[in-house]
Design a protein around this motif. Structure first.
Motif, short mmCIF file in Angstrom:
data_model
loop_
_atom_site.label_atom_id
_atom_site.label_comp_id
_atom_site.label_asym_id
_atom_site.label_seq_id
_atom_site.Cartn_x
_atom_site.Cartn_y
_atom_site.Cartn_z
N PHE A 92 -6.29 -6.35 -2.18
CA PHE A 92 -7.10 -6.34 -1.02
C PHE A 92 -8.73 -6.40 -1.23
O PHE A 92 -9.28 -7.16 -0.54
CB PHE A 92 -6.84 -4.70 -0.16
N MET A 93 -9.08 -5.81 -2.18
CA MET A 93 -10.50 -6.03 -2.80
C MET A 93 -10.83 -7.34 -3.17
O MET A 93 -12.00 -8.09 -2.95
CB MET A 93 -11.02 -5.00 -3.69
N PHE B 116 -1.97 -2.69 -4.61
CA PHE B 116 -2.37 -3.53 -3.18
C PHE B 116 -3.92 -3.12 -3.06
O PHE B 116 -4.54 -4.13 -2.55
CB PHE B 116 -1.81 -2.56 -1.95
N MET B 117 -4.55 -2.01 -3.43
CA MET B 117 -6.00 -1.89 -3.38
C MET B 117 -6.78 -2.94 -4.15
O MET B 117 -7.60 -3.55 -3.46
CB MET B 117 -6.29 -0.40 -4.01
N PRO C 27 0.92 -1.08 -0.05
CA PRO C 27 -0.05 -0.23 0.01
C PRO C 27 0.89 1.14 0.01
O PRO C 27 1.87 1.16 0.47
CB PRO C 27 -0.87 -0.07 1.23
N MET D 61 -0.41 1.51 -2.90
CA MET D 61 -0.33 1.81 -4.69
C MET D 61 -1.65 0.87 -5.09
O MET D 61 -2.15 0.10 -4.31
CB MET D 61 0.99 1.34 -5.10
#
Lengths: 505, 471
Positions: free
Chosen positions: B385-386, B381-382, B376, B378
């Motif tokens: 994560f989702m 990562f998002m 994260p 960046m």
């Protein structure tokens, strides 16, 4: 959200997070070594001064999160930007803001190449340190938790010692591997609660298995960060290779993130698992104290010695946390601060001798007392503090932890006491060698004593060593309400659980 | 108006065809023409973003979903053109042809994301694929390099096999439903939902897209083609065509009636295999392009994590992630094609000390790789994560745990590359010069990667709305 006291007006915590970032962005455009040094010193000093209103404005009578801020961030996943401090985090926030100007001063001459980039890394490091301690949204916490690896990795990998590649990669992979399951645990908690707001997750009736799994995921991540025995192997490597400022940040702030995580998350979110697993963790802490002590006793490398002593000191912190009474936890938080002050200062001292002799070998630094009287004076006080000499700061922390341990279990306390003796042994051994040495000391006459800049760097540490050692009450007052509340909730929860167990029977 | 971006690409291809007939060629002019056409296409895509129209007798649908992809495709194209502007390993005489095929391939991709009829879809897919098959061997063999021929042949053989599977599946769909229009296929398939043939047909069609996206077991072409093609070509093959594959995967997964648990299981197995295979193989690579190829296989596995939730939020995440993935990868390939002095392949050791030789490129590379590794804040990562959160919400705890383990494995090889760039001694490797345009594009890419990661909500919401329009 009623556990927040929203701050009206100036968003102080956001300022503390993003001000160093703005400073770093400026450095992207202006490079010039002199400018970079002075600019970073200015930024970190302003940051340190700006964090002082946290003390004056802090209400020690409430358990709520103060200076809170709340904004929407990613509404689809109920992720918000929520900040706040309470008694547990405030001292750590102050520690991480106050220590940074001295890290800059310590790097003044030590860093000779790529100064601008180094300073950018320090500033970005500060962003994630402050952010981590004030984040009240679990995703926000996670973002800072992971992001911090990048500047720290670069600090070790670019400006480190001869084995910097090994040490930096080990640091990165160890920490990252430990925390992958933390993310899964965070998501699982989110799915149970429907939000990432940390206080919402606390004191809920999760099932036993769920608590155990979440606790283990938490514990793995935090134990590696602390580091607890047997997850400590990255620490000596990272410490030894890191530049002085990197070591100071690592010892003073980064290690505290693990114990902070245990206090903030393990205890309130998974109380049942905490009660079940605490005995094992306590003995693991004892093992860490003994192991750190014995290994430190055998070191020839000063930085390694201090690094292993960290393993022992952090063992006291985890011991205090999982003893689960107010003396223990207050002692643990005190010990977190003390370790930050004392070990940070010791790393600065080692760095100063390294700048002169270009070696961290204890053998090559023997007998400098004659030529560097100022230096050994500072070193002596920090060493005394490190093994908890009465009147210095660590005594207060260790005493509280041991007192808390005695009320719970005598064998445990008795097992921990040799650790303090060991600490005295390895510290005095180092002190004896550095000040006096033996008959075969190398020629040290070329050494200069500390300069003005170095004395300015060390003096505040010494001030805190004695302040906390002689008058710790203001510090304990700041955390007391939050700690008592935490334990009260824990007690209530335990009663609740035992009543439920009785009914089920 | 609605097909403005396609027209722009077509005119670019025609222009380059005309240029290829000319004898006097100026490489700078060719490059500038290409970049300008790319930018014009991007502007056209922006203009037609809100267009909504069905053309060509219902075979071609311009909607928010397709326009989203077209926008990302055209932006990716611009970045690829700038990142690979040197074309060091493509001979001067064939550069116009090279650009012609590049634009044709993009044209194929754009019409692919708009196709709602099987034949149109197939023609678009082949248009985009065949251009790529031709671009791969267009690498100079002056220095005795023959790898590109092998790569080209492999690419076409594997490609034709996958296409065959897909055509076979399409024939089943036509046989079962009597139509080639996707909107009629949905109710048609619902009637025969209990037949294994329906499931088989959809899976066969999906195979074609698995091939494009390089999902296990349709991944075998990836490392060799990445290695054999020139750096610039790989930069394109590895990024923009994935957008078309993902768009069509979403369109087809939405199609499937009944039997979804079987499909979910299948996707789950493929996801796990892709992730483990890609990450474990990447660990031992020394060629940077092969490494990125294997990492691409692993990322394709992650993308399946979003698809197999069969939810709008999952599809939206996939769209968000693939867009981010394109930018992260282009950032890495931009560094490769600039560092490689004569267009040769780069070993990891060739990046040694890049931070001294060209700090800007080292920074872009670090951001791109850390983003791919999922640090994260960046974009990588998002998205990751989702995906994890979405899959866990559907109760796939084992899958999520294995994916988390993979995120841990992956960090190692990304870190090896960053380590080379930041800590290793440059030795006698020369400094790398880059021009202002590359510098500017690097900054833009870094900003996109960071900002998409820090503020994903708008894009996710937009992608969600776009998916809603095709359901």
């Amino acid at each position: 959200m009623d556990c927040l006291i929203l701050k009206e007006g100036f968003p102080l915590l956001s300022f503390l997070i993003f001000f160093p970032l703005a400073g770093a962005v400026v450095l992207f455009f202006f490079s010039g070594e002199r400018f970079a040094r002075w600019w970073t010193l200015c930024i970190t000093t302003v940051e340190a001064i700006a964090s002082l209103p946290l003390i004056t404005g802090f209400d020690t009578t409430t358990v709520k999160f103060q200076f809170a801020e709340m904004h929407r961030w990613i509404p689809q996943w109920h992720i918000n930007y929520i900040l706040g401090v309470d008694g547990i985090s405030i001292l750590l926030v102050l520690l991480s803001t106050l220590i940074m100007p001295f890290c800059v001063l310590a790097s003044w001459r030590y860093i000779k190449t790529r100064v601008t980039q180094f300073m950018i890394c320090l500033l970005i490091m500060q962003v994630s340190m402050v952010g981590l301690f004030v984040a009240l949204d679990f995703m926000l916490f996670w973002v800072f938790w992971e992001f911090m690896l990048i500047p720290m990795y670069l600090l070790i990998a670019v400006w480190g010692g001869p084995r910097k590649e090994y040490a930096s990669v080990k640091f990165f992979i160890y920490t990252m591997a430990g925390s992958v399951f933390l993310l899964v645990a965070i998501i699982a908690l989110y799915l149970k609660n429907g939000s990432f707001f940390i206080p919402d997750m606390m004191w809920k009736n999760y099932s036993t298995t769920f608590q155990m799994l979440v606790f283990l995921a938490f514990f793995l991540a935090f134990a590696i960060k602390v580091p607890m025995f047997p997850f400590h192997t990255w620490l000596p490597a990272a410490h030894v290779e890191a530049p002085t400022a990197g070591s100071v940040i690592l010892a003073s702030v980064l290690l505290k993130m693990g114990t902070y995580g245990m206090l903030r998350f393990c205890l309130p979110i998974t109380p049942e698992a905490t009660f079940t697993l605490a005995p094992y963790i306590l003995w693991l802490s004892i093992a860490g104290i003994m192991y750190g002590g014995f290994t430190a006793l055998a070191q020839h490398d000063m930085k390694k010695l201090v690094a292993y002593s960290s393993v022992g000191h952090m063992g006291f912190v985890t011991l205090g946390i999982f003893i689960l009474n107010s003396r223990g936890i207050e002692g643990a938080i005190m010990q977190m601060i003390n370790h930050g002050v004392t070990t940070g200062a010791l790393f600065l001292c080692v760095g100063m001798i390294y700048e002169r002799t270009h070696s961290r070998e204890l053998r090559l630094a023997t007998g400098v007392g004659k030529y560097m009287p100022w230096y050994v004076t500072f070193l002596a006080f920090f060493s005394l503090s490190s093994f908890g000499f009465p009147g210095t700061n660590s005594f207060i922390g260790e005493f509280l932890v041991l007192a808390g341990t005695f009320t719970v279990s005598k064998p445990l306390a008795l097992a921990a006491i040799p650790g303090t003796v060991l600490a005295a042994a390895y510290m005095l051994r180092m002190l004896q060698k550095i000040i006096w040495g033996g008959t075969d000391n190398p020629d040290q006459s070329y050494l200069n004593d500390l300069g003005f800049r170095e004395i300015i760097t060390l003096a505040p540490f010494l001030f805190f060593v004695f302040w906390i050692g002689l008058g710790p009450q203001p510090f304990i007052d700041m955390m007391h309400t939050s700690v008592v509340n935490l334990l009260q909730q824990l007690g209530e929860w335990q009663q609740h659980a035992s009543v439920a167990a009785l009914i089920l029977q | 108006m609605a097909i403005l971006p396609e027209l722009s690409l077509l005119s670019a291809a025609v222009a380059f065809f005309a240029l290829s007939l000319s004898r006097q060629l100026d490489s700078v002019q060719i490059r500038n023409t290409a970049v300008s056409f790319g930018i014009v296409t991007f502007i056209c895509s922006l203009i037609s973003l809100g267009a909504h129209q069905v053309v060509f007798m219902g075979a071609y649908q311009v909607d928010l979903f397709s326009q989203f992809f077209k926008l990302v495709i055209s932006l990716g194209l611009v970045f690829v053109l700038i990142a690979g502007q040197n074309l060091r390993d493509i001979e001067q005489e064939i550069r116009p042809e090279y650009y012609m095929f590049l634009f044709l391939s993009c044209l194929g991709l754009m019409s692919l994301v708009s196709s709602v009829e099987l034949i149109t879809l197939f023609v678009s897919l082949e248009l985009s694929s065949f251009s790529l098959y031709l671009m791969v061997p267009m690498r100079s063999d002056q220095k005795g390099l023959r790898m590109q021929m092998e790569a080209g042949i492999k690419y076409i053989l594997f490609g034709v096999f996958a296409t065959g599977c897909m055509l076979y599946g399409m024939s089943y769909i036509f046989g079962l439903t009597g139509t080639t229009y996707i909107k009629d296929i949905v109710p048609g398939l619902q009637k025969v939902a209990s037949e294994p043939a329906a499931f088989f047909a959809v899976v066969m069609v999906l195979t074609g897209f698995f091939y494009k996206l390089a999902i296990f077991p349709m991944h075998f072409w990836v490392p060799d083609i990445y290695q054999g093609a020139s750096n610039e070509t790989t930069g394109f093959v590895a990024t923009v065509p994935k957008l078309g594959a993902v768009a069509l995967l979403i369109r087809f997964v939405i199609l499937l009636p009944g039997h979804t648990s079987l499909l979910v299981d299948l996707l789950m197995v493929l996801a796990i295999c892709s992730m483990f295979y890609g990450n474990l193989c990447a660990l031992v690579q020394t060629d940077v392009k092969r490494l990125l190829g294997y990492s691409g296989i692993a990322h394709a596995g992650f993308i399946l994590l979003g698809l197999l939730t069969l939810k709008v939020s999952g599809y939206a995440t996939v769209m968000y992630y693939i867009a981010g993935y394109v930018f992260m990868n282009i950032a890495c390939y931009m560094v490769l094609s600039n560092v490689s002095a004569g267009g040769e392949n780069l070993e990891i050791t060739d990046l040694n000390g890049l931070h001294r030789r060209q700090p800007m490129l080292a920074f872009v590379l670090a951001v791109g790789l850390f983003a791919l590794a999922g640090i994260p804040p960046m974009v990588g990562f998002m998205g990751e994560f989702m995906f994890l959160a979405g899959a866990l919400r559907e109760g796939h705890i084992i899958l999520v745990s294995l994916a988390a383990v993979n995120a841990g494995i992956a960090i190692y090889y990304y870190l090896m590359v960053i380590k080379a760039a930041y800590t290793a001694d440059p030795g006698d490797r020369p400094a790398v010069e880059i021009n202002g345009l590359t510098r500017f594009t690097g900054v833009i890419l870094v900003l996109i990667i960071l900002l998409m990661g820090a503020f994903p909500s708008k894009i996710i919401a937009f992608a969600g709305t776009a998916v809603q329009t095709i359901m």
